[in-house]
Design a protein around this motif. Structure first.
Motif, mmCIF file in Angstrom:
data_model
loop_
_atom_site.group_PDB
_atom_site.id
_atom_site.type_symbol
_atom_site.label_atom_id
_atom_site.label_comp_id
_atom_site.label_asym_id
_atom_site.label_seq_id
_atom_site.Cartn_x
_atom_site.Cartn_y
_atom_site.Cartn_z
ATOM 1 N N TYR A 215 0.840 -1.106 0.165
ATOM 2 C CA TYR A 215 -0.048 -0.031 0.078
ATOM 3 C C TYR A 215 0.916 1.181 0.054
ATOM 4 C CZ TYR A 215 -3.443 3.611 1.487
ATOM 5 O OH TYR A 215 -4.284 4.493 1.531
ATOM 6 N N ILE A 216 1.934 1.395 0.886
ATOM 7 C CA ILE A 216 2.890 2.446 1.040
ATOM 8 C C ILE A 216 3.543 2.593 -0.543
ATOM 9 C CG2 ILE A 216 4.958 3.183 1.943
ATOM 10 C CD1 ILE A 216 4.155 1.921 4.615
ATOM 11 N N LEU A 217 3.924 1.479 -1.211
ATOM 12 C CA LEU A 217 4.475 1.585 -2.530
ATOM 13 C C LEU A 217 3.734 2.175 -3.588
ATOM 14 C CD1 LEU A 217 7.065 1.337 -4.083
ATOM 15 C CD2 LEU A 217 6.356 -1.202 -4.350
ATOM 16 N N LEU A 218 2.286 1.885 -3.292
ATOM 17 C CA LEU A 218 1.569 2.174 -4.227
ATOM 18 C C LEU A 218 1.189 3.722 -4.217
ATOM 19 C CD1 LEU A 218 -0.735 1.650 -6.729
ATOM 20 C CD2 LEU A 218 -2.336 1.142 -4.584
ATOM 21 N N SER B 206 21.879 2.966 -8.164
ATOM 22 C CA SER B 206 20.421 2.763 -8.428
ATOM 23 C C SER B 206 20.055 1.935 -9.864
ATOM 24 C CB SER B 206 19.704 4.085 -8.503
ATOM 25 O OG SER B 206 19.749 4.587 -7.228
ATOM 26 N N ILE B 207 19.216 0.981 -9.859
ATOM 27 C CA ILE B 207 19.206 0.312 -10.891
ATOM 28 C C ILE B 207 17.674 -0.318 -11.201
ATOM 29 C CG2 ILE B 207 19.850 -1.693 -9.584
ATOM 30 C CD1 ILE B 207 20.799 -3.098 -12.170
ATOM 31 N N VAL B 208 17.277 -0.172 -12.358
ATOM 32 C CA VAL B 208 15.856 -0.610 -12.677
ATOM 33 C C VAL B 208 15.643 -1.494 -13.998
ATOM 34 C CG1 VAL B 208 14.794 1.425 -11.565
ATOM 35 C CG2 VAL B 208 15.367 1.413 -14.113
ATOM 36 N N ARG B 209 14.796 -2.067 -14.155
ATOM 37 C CA ARG B 209 14.377 -2.811 -15.336
ATOM 38 C C ARG B 209 13.351 -2.297 -16.256
ATOM 39 N NH1 ARG B 209 13.677 -7.256 -11.598
ATOM 40 N NH2 ARG B 209 11.263 -6.786 -12.160
ATOM 41 N N GLU C 132 15.175 3.755 -3.927
ATOM 42 C CA GLU C 132 15.405 3.821 -2.495
ATOM 43 C C GLU C 132 14.381 3.095 -1.769
ATOM 44 O OE1 GLU C 132 16.140 6.784 0.942
ATOM 45 O OE2 GLU C 132 17.290 7.292 -0.735
ATOM 46 N N GLU C 133 13.098 3.783 -2.143
ATOM 47 C CA GLU C 133 11.915 3.322 -1.483
ATOM 48 C C GLU C 133 11.607 1.659 -2.076
ATOM 49 O OE1 GLU C 133 8.550 3.316 0.898
ATOM 50 O OE2 GLU C 133 10.300 4.699 0.780
ATOM 51 N N SER C 134 11.770 1.511 -2.956
ATOM 52 C CA SER C 134 11.489 -0.032 -3.523
ATOM 53 C C SER C 134 12.396 -0.814 -2.984
ATOM 54 C CB SER C 134 11.936 0.003 -5.170
ATOM 55 O OG SER C 134 10.955 0.663 -6.080
ATOM 56 N N ARG C 135 13.816 -0.446 -2.579
ATOM 57 C CA ARG C 135 14.657 -1.216 -1.959
ATOM 58 C C ARG C 135 14.341 -1.401 -0.370
ATOM 59 N NH1 ARG C 135 18.504 1.508 -4.732
ATOM 60 N NH2 ARG C 135 18.856 2.902 -3.105
ATOM 61 N N ARG C 136 13.838 -0.463 0.061
ATOM 62 C CA ARG C 136 13.112 -0.543 1.465
ATOM 63 C C ARG C 136 12.148 -1.378 1.325
ATOM 64 N NH1 ARG C 136 9.667 1.303 4.913
ATOM 65 N NH2 ARG C 136 8.125 2.443 3.719
ATOM 66 N N LEU C 137 11.372 -1.816 0.455
ATOM 67 C CA LEU C 137 10.418 -2.558 0.267
ATOM 68 C C LEU C 137 10.781 -4.015 -0.266
ATOM 69 C CD1 LEU C 137 7.600 -0.312 -0.556
ATOM 70 C CD2 LEU C 137 7.876 -1.087 1.712
ATOM 71 N N ASN C 138 11.689 -4.330 -0.143
ATOM 72 C CA ASN C 138 12.552 -5.471 -0.674
ATOM 73 C C ASN C 138 12.474 -5.718 -2.225
ATOM 74 O OD1 ASN C 138 13.833 -6.271 1.606
ATOM 75 N ND2 ASN C 138 11.946 -6.954 2.270
ATOM 76 N N ASP C 139 12.112 -4.576 -2.985
ATOM 77 C CA ASP C 139 12.087 -4.909 -4.542
ATOM 78 C C ASP C 139 13.385 -4.142 -5.216
ATOM 79 O OD1 ASP C 139 11.518 -4.778 -7.060
ATOM 80 O OD2 ASP C 139 9.835 -3.476 -7.074
ATOM 81 N N TRP C 140 14.408 -5.230 -5.178
ATOM 82 C CA TRP C 140 15.921 -4.483 -5.427
ATOM 83 C C TRP C 140 16.188 -4.025 -6.900
ATOM 84 C CZ3 TRP C 140 18.717 -3.705 -1.307
ATOM 85 C CH2 TRP C 140 18.288 -4.360 -0.161
#
Length: 163
Positions: A15-18, A96-99, A146-154
């Motif tokens: 919910y926080i990520l959304l 920082s890395i994304v797909r 950073e927020e994604s990593r905090r939620l374990n979405d590396w």
């Protein structure tokens, strides 16, 4: 009870990520802006081997990494191994890395012609040489990662906007 707490925590994190994704400018739009800005300043490195060379020679110069997947990725074991090594390098060096799942769209953004880049599976954005650092789109992407990593979405996946 522990399982129920984990389910609540997982729901809360999702919910926080959304909410974060909704309130922040679209990560895809920020990525497009960051790529265009870096391209205009000649701070893009395109290609798996070219990116690996920059990462090896001067890892501190790398600010952001984009891994682009396409149909070839699923069948190319060597490319999957390269992605794993690049991801590991980024984690170890706080990059920082994304797909993105649409390599063709990324090529349209960073290249004048689609055939300009034979290998656009990896794109790096490097830091400006003069030390100045004012790219709001890239800063938003760093916060998103950073927020994604905090939620374990590396390695979060970002959808690039259409034209």
């Amino acid at each position: 009870r522990t399982l129920r707490m984990q389910e609540c925590r997982s729901f809360h994190q999702s919910y926080i990520l959304l909410i974060y994704k909704i309130t922040m400018q679209s990560p895809g739009k920020s990525l497009k802006e960051a790529l265009l800005c870096a391209q205009s300043e000649e701070r893009l490195t395109v290609g798996v081997y070219e990116s690996a060379k920059i990462m090896t020679e001067d890892p501190d110069s790398v600010s952001f990494c984009v891994l682009a997947m396409d149909e070839e990725f699923e069948c190319d074991i060597a490319l999957q191994i390269h992605f794993t090594l690049i991801q590991s390098f980024c984690f170890d060096n706080d990059i920082s890395i994304v797909r993105v799942s649409d390599m063709q769209r990324m090529v349209e953004i960073v290249g004048d012609k689609a055939e300009q880049f034979e290998d656009a599976h990896c794109v790096l954005i490097t830091n400006p040489a003069d030390g100045s650092w004012e790219d709001p789109a890239l800063e938003k992407l760093h916060l998103f990662c950073e927020e994604s990593r905090r939620l374990n979405d590396w390695v979060p996946e970002i959808s690039l906007p259409e034209r």
